[in-house]
Design a protein around this motif. Structure first.
Motif, PDB file in Angstrom:
ATOM      1  N   SER A 169       0.836  -1.201   0.000  1.00 38.55           N
ATOM      2  CA  SER A 169       0.000   0.000   0.000  1.00 38.55           C
ATOM      3  C   SER A 169       0.871   1.251   0.000  1.00 38.55           C
ATOM      4  CB  SER A 169      -0.928  -0.007   1.218  1.00 38.55           C
ATOM      5  OG  SER A 169      -1.730   1.156   1.241  1.00 38.55           O
ATOM      6  N   THR A 206      -6.126   4.515  -7.693  1.00 36.40           N
ATOM      7  CA  THR A 206      -7.394   3.793  -7.610  1.00 36.40           C
ATOM      8  C   THR A 206      -7.203   2.327  -7.245  1.00 36.40           C
ATOM      9  OG1 THR A 206      -7.318   3.388 -10.010  1.00 36.40           O
ATOM     10  CG2 THR A 206      -8.543   5.318  -9.255  1.00 36.40           C
ATOM     11  N   SER A 207      -5.987   1.824  -7.345  1.00 35.02           N
ATOM     12  CA  SER A 207      -5.741   0.408  -7.031  1.00 35.02           C
ATOM     13  C   SER A 207      -5.459   0.176  -5.556  1.00 35.02           C
ATOM     14  CB  SER A 207      -4.564  -0.113  -7.862  1.00 35.02           C
ATOM     15  OG  SER A 207      -4.855  -0.071  -9.238  1.00 35.02           O
ATOM     16  N   ASP A 210      -8.148  -1.582  -3.681  1.00 29.86           N
ATOM     17  CA  ASP A 210      -8.368  -2.939  -4.172  1.00 29.86           C
ATOM     18  C   ASP A 210      -7.419  -3.956  -3.549  1.00 29.86           C
ATOM     19  OD1 ASP A 210     -10.320  -1.888  -5.737  1.00 29.86           O
ATOM     20  OD2 ASP A 210      -9.158  -1.875  -7.585  1.00 29.86           O
ATOM     21  N   SER A 249      -6.988  -4.735  -0.536  1.00 30.34           N
ATOM     22  CA  SER A 249      -7.653  -5.516   0.508  1.00 30.34           C
ATOM     23  C   SER A 249      -8.597  -6.565  -0.072  1.00 30.34           C
ATOM     24  CB  SER A 249      -8.441  -4.581   1.431  1.00 30.34           C
ATOM     25  OG  SER A 249      -9.440  -3.870   0.702  1.00 30.34           O
ATOM     26  N   LEU A 250      -8.974  -6.416  -1.339  1.00 31.52           N
ATOM     27  CA  LEU A 250      -9.880  -7.368  -1.976  1.00 31.52           C
ATOM     28  C   LEU A 250      -9.125  -8.493  -2.688  1.00 31.52           C
ATOM     29  CD1 LEU A 250     -12.372  -4.802  -3.587  1.00 31.52           C
ATOM     30  CD2 LEU A 250     -12.558  -5.931  -1.367  1.00 31.52           C
ATOM     31  N   ALA A 251      -7.833  -8.306  -2.908  1.00 35.18           N
ATOM     32  CA  ALA A 251      -7.032  -9.307  -3.615  1.00 35.18           C
ATOM     33  C   ALA A 251      -6.757 -10.498  -2.700  1.00 35.18           C
ATOM     34  CB  ALA A 251      -5.713  -8.679  -4.081  1.00 35.18           C
ATOM     35  N   GLU A 286      -1.816  -9.007  -0.710  1.00 28.71           N
ATOM     36  CA  GLU A 286      -1.403  -7.693  -1.200  1.00 28.71           C
ATOM     37  C   GLU A 286      -0.402  -7.781  -2.348  1.00 28.71           C
ATOM     38  OE1 GLU A 286      -0.132  -4.809   1.573  1.00 28.71           O
ATOM     39  OE2 GLU A 286      -2.156  -4.415   2.306  1.00 28.71           O
ATOM     40  N   GLY A 293      -2.307  -8.341  -5.521  1.00 30.89           N
ATOM     41  CA  GLY A 293      -2.969  -7.100  -5.929  1.00 30.89           C
ATOM     42  C   GLY A 293      -1.993  -6.087  -6.500  1.00 30.89           C
ATOM     43  N   THR A 304      -1.757  -4.627 -10.359  1.00 34.01           N
ATOM     44  CA  THR A 304      -1.737  -3.193 -10.649  1.00 34.01           C
ATOM     45  C   THR A 304      -0.652  -2.862 -11.676  1.00 34.01           C
ATOM     46  OG1 THR A 304      -2.560  -2.665  -8.442  1.00 34.01           O
ATOM     47  CG2 THR A 304      -1.459  -0.898  -9.652  1.00 34.01           C
ATOM     48  N   ARG A 364      -1.719  -4.114 -14.980  1.00 33.30           N
ATOM     49  CA  ARG A 364      -2.761  -3.251 -15.538  1.00 33.30           C
ATOM     50  C   ARG A 364      -2.138  -2.033 -16.207  1.00 33.30           C
ATOM     51  NH1 ARG A 364      -5.799  -2.125 -11.003  1.00 33.30           N
ATOM     52  NH2 ARG A 364      -6.613  -4.241 -11.168  1.00 33.30           N
TER      53      ARG A 364
END
Length: 554
Positions: free
Chosen positions: A284, A338-339, A342, A344-346, A349, A352, A356, A359
């Motif tokens: 993060s 914006t990632s 997200d 915490s949803l992956a 970490e 995720g 990113t 992407r």
């Protein structure tokens, strides 16, 4: 003997020692020097910017008696009289600090206000400091209103909060409010250098920059992190040690990430993510640092002088600003910020973070992707998808009493033009339908314009006289008609007089033409849905039926 924490041992004891709050210091010192004191002050700001410190300095300034015991109220407390020494030690009986987070009820407030009526024990003023005052209940706020507005002459109130929005306006209006600023990174670095020099601790300036950035505007947090860094490094406070302690990326990792994105090197991007995972870095914080670096690059592309020479990464920022396009910098910044939520949803970490980076690699401004045709080029050979018609329909079908939304493509229905007026006397008449759509009408004037039909048009050198018919005379207020005439006058460059008549109209108003076009599009859509093979298959195999009235052209 246990060493005192830096945040406590280096707490400012006079206004001159305060860092970064010059606007507050100036106002308070002038008030003290001129003897124009308010009875209540409110200090707002994030944690660790000096609210409680200023309150204690104010208490000393109000009660200082000087070294000889004969001093008066001053903006420069001596620090040696009993009042100054006892306030610094936290045992001055007439300086009362109250934590509203744990004493938030009306009973505690009533008890405090009851004691305020008594004169100070051994001081000039009795000073009440209520910290985190926004935590008080509404009843507690109501209980203190009158006393806060007209306290005894010997009482001063100092309120502090991190969330002034939660304080009733009735309280705010009774206080002088000062908003304490967050500490900028250069100011924190300068203060930390002074502290570590006095403490005889070796350090690197870049390490202090990392600590200052991690403190997020709080001087107290910066000093606490510095204490931790001294213990972690067990010697010189180096950038490597601080980044290891905080789990943050150094600029070399960030530069490698951007270089890999520029060269479209996905393997290196995944390798960097793995290295960060092995070092237990915060992904993060890594995205936060990456977005901060990209922001500096984007700023350098627009304002080259924004890059400061004392930045360690200044040369790399200029190089990347020249290599990256402005659009890429904006896209990478948007993806990085914006990632962060997200992560915490992956699944984890690291996954995720890796997604990113991929992407950023997959997307390029201007639809520049491996499977998308470039501007002016031919589409890729192979299974080329069929073009989608400009108009789409939303359909609801019912299968076993469960409605299912279905999307289908339908050929667009050409817009129907208003019937042309071919009478010889009106050869110069404008297309009223097209004119009403073209002019910048809004609100009620637009409603009136769309519900009118042109009856007469008389054009002369002196101006134009227009007679229009509307079936809705309630729309034709004087203001609406006047605005309609003003817009027409501006458009034609001459005075236009509008005459409104009530009556039936043919299918020539904008509203009626639009309604007829919509009806024909809907009928065409319903016909297309009925003939759609997929819909017919649903009807045969599942007994589905299209819900009546649910076909809507988009």
């Amino acid at each position: 003997m246990t060493a005192l924490a830096l945040a406590r041992s280096w707490r400012p004891k006079t206004f001159s020692q305060l860092v970064g709050q010059d606007h507050v210091v100036k106002a308070l010192t002038h008030a003290l020097d001129q003897g124009r004191l308010h009875h209540a002050w409110l200090f707002t700001g994030t944690r660790g910017v000096g609210k409680t410190t200023i309150a204690r300095i104010m208490a000393k300034a109000l009660n200082c008696t000087g070294e000889d015991g004969q001093g008066r109220m001053t903006s420069e407390p001596c620090g040696k009289c009993p009042a100054c020494l006892e306030i610094d030690a936290g045992r001055f009986v007439d300086y009362i600090e109250m934590d509203a987070a744990s004493n938030r009820g009306v009973d505690e407030m009533a008890q405090l206000l009851e004691k305020s009526a008594y004169a100070p024990s051994n001081a000039r003023y009795k000073v009440y400091m209520i910290d985190e005052v926004h935590m008080l209940t509404n009843h507690a706020f109501n209980a203190m209103l009158k006393t806060l507005e007209e306290p005894p002459e010997h009482v001063k109130f100092i309120l502090a909060t991190t969330d002034p929005q939660k304080i009733p306006v009735t309280i705010l209006s009774r206080c002088l409010q000062f908003n304490l600023k967050q500490m900028p990174v250069p100011l924190i670095v300068e203060h930390l250098e002074k502290v570590l020099a006095a403490e005889n601790v070796a350090h690197e300036t870049n390490a202090l920059r990392v600590l200052a950035k991690a403190a997020q505007g709080s001087m107290r947090d910066a000093l606490s992190l510095t204490d931790q860094a001294i213990a972690y490094a067990a010697g010189k406070v180096s950038e490597e040690a601080v980044r290891g302690m905080l789990g943050t990326l150094d600029d070399a990792y960030l530069i490698r990430i951007l270089d890999s994105l520029i060269s479209k090197d996905g393997a290196t991007l995944l390798a960097i993510a793995n290295e960060m995972g092995e070092r237990s870095m915060s992904f993060s914080l890594a995205l936060a640092d990456l977005s901060s670096l990209i922001q500096k690059i984007a700023a350098a592309q627009i304002v080259p002088e924004s890059v400061l020479e004392d930045w360690p990464e200044a040369a790399e920022i200029r190089r990347l600003a020249a290599v990256l396009s402005r659009e890429e910098a904006q896209l990478f910044y948007q993806i990085s910020i914006t990632s962060r939520p997200d992560l915490s949803l992956a699944p984890d970490e690291q996954t995720g973070f890796a997604m990113t980076l991929l992407r950023m690699l997959a997307f390029r401004p201007g639809n520049d992707s491996p499977n998308a045709p470039r501007s002016g080029g031919s589409p890729p050979v192979g299974n080329t998808p069929k073009p989608i018609a400009p108009s789409a329909l939303a359909v609801s079908a019912s299968v076993r009493s469960v409605p299912i939304p279905i999307s289908a493509s339908v050929a667009p229905v050409p817009a129907m033009a208003a019937p042309a007026d071919l009478s010889p006397s009106s050869a110069d008449r404008p297309d009223w339908h097209a004119l009403m759509r073209q002019l910048p009408f809004k609100g009620m004037v637009q409603q009136l314009a769309f519900q009118t039909e042109l009856q007469e048009w008389h054009d002369s050198a002196a101006g134009v006289r227009v007679t229009i018919v509307t079936p809705m005379p309630q729309l034709a207020s004087d203001a609406s008609v006047g605005r309609l005439a003003d817009v027409l006058s501006t458009h034609f460059g001459k005075p236009v007089k509008v005459i409104i008549e009530k009556g039936a109209v043919e299918v020539k108003t904008v509203a009626k033409v639009d309604a007829q076009i919509h009806q024909e599009k809907r009928q065409n859509a319903e016909q297309m849905i009925a003939q759609d093979p997929f819909i017919q298959q649903l009807e045969r195999e599942f007994g589905a039926t299209v819900v009546g009235g649910s076909v809507k052209p988009l």
